[in-house]
Design a protein around this motif. Structure first.
Motif, PDB file in Angstrom:
ATOM      1  N   ILE A  87       8.285 -10.883 -20.873  1.00 58.40           N
ATOM      2  CA  ILE A  87       7.524  -9.990 -19.990  1.00 58.40           C
ATOM      3  C   ILE A  87       7.233 -10.723 -18.683  1.00 58.40           C
ATOM      4  CG2 ILE A  87       5.332  -8.786 -19.687  1.00 58.40           C
ATOM      5  CD1 ILE A  87       5.345  -8.252 -22.669  1.00 58.40           C
ATOM      6  N   THR A 147       7.265  -5.690 -15.896  1.00 55.12           N
ATOM      7  CA  THR A 147       8.688  -5.551 -16.196  1.00 55.12           C
ATOM      8  C   THR A 147       9.071  -6.487 -17.328  1.00 55.12           C
ATOM      9  OG1 THR A 147       9.380  -7.244 -14.609  1.00 55.12           O
ATOM     10  CG2 THR A 147       9.234  -4.969 -13.784  1.00 55.12           C
ATOM     11  N   VAL A 148      10.280  -6.300 -17.831  1.00 59.90           N
ATOM     12  CA  VAL A 148      10.843  -7.175 -18.857  1.00 59.90           C
ATOM     13  C   VAL A 148      12.108  -7.794 -18.279  1.00 59.90           C
ATOM     14  CG1 VAL A 148      11.798  -7.303 -21.192  1.00 59.90           C
ATOM     15  CG2 VAL A 148       9.966  -5.667 -20.689  1.00 59.90           C
ATOM     16  N   PRO A 204       6.259  -2.107 -21.401  1.00 56.07           N
ATOM     17  CA  PRO A 204       6.964  -3.384 -21.385  1.00 56.07           C
ATOM     18  C   PRO A 204       6.724  -4.269 -22.610  1.00 56.07           C
ATOM     19  CG  PRO A 204       5.472  -3.196 -19.492  1.00 56.07           C
ATOM     20  CD  PRO A 204       5.387  -1.931 -20.267  1.00 56.07           C
ATOM     21  N   GLU A 209      12.277  -2.093 -15.789  1.00 56.28           N
ATOM     22  CA  GLU A 209      10.963  -1.481 -15.588  1.00 56.28           C
ATOM     23  C   GLU A 209      10.909  -0.283 -16.521  1.00 56.28           C
ATOM     24  OE1 GLU A 209       8.293   0.672 -12.131  1.00 56.28           O
ATOM     25  OE2 GLU A 209      10.112  -0.390 -11.554  1.00 56.28           O
TER      26      GLU A 209
END
Length: 88
Positions: A32, A36-37, A14, A10
């Protein structure tokens, strides 16, 4: 199935983080997921440090960095990415 460690990051940007992490040697894959990632890392022990340094160089602030178990969606994205990479 994803056998390498997966992490959820996070951060404050992102989109830029995902694009940056795709170029990071410690990252196999970056996608993604909402705000988040999710990344698949090459090594569990050094991933957090290398990834944090990589995105910090682009002025991105990490709010949270956790190891996660891949969801069904993660596995689907992984398979699509791998198929796309193999076709190229």
């Amino acid at each position: 199935y994803i056998s390498d460690p997966m992490f959820e990051i996070e951060c404050d940007n992102p989109l830029l983080a995902a694009e940056t992490l795709k170029q990071c040697d410690a990252v196999i894959e970056a996608s993604i997921f909402g705000n988040t990632v999710h990344i698949v890392a090459a090594d569990d022990t050094t991933a957090k440090t290398i990834v944090a340094d990589c995105i910090a160089q682009h002025g991105i602030t990490v709010k949270r960095f956790d190891r996660i178990l891949p969801s069904l969606e993660d596995v689907f994205v992984h398979l699509i990415e791998r198929e796309s990479h193999d076709a190229a």
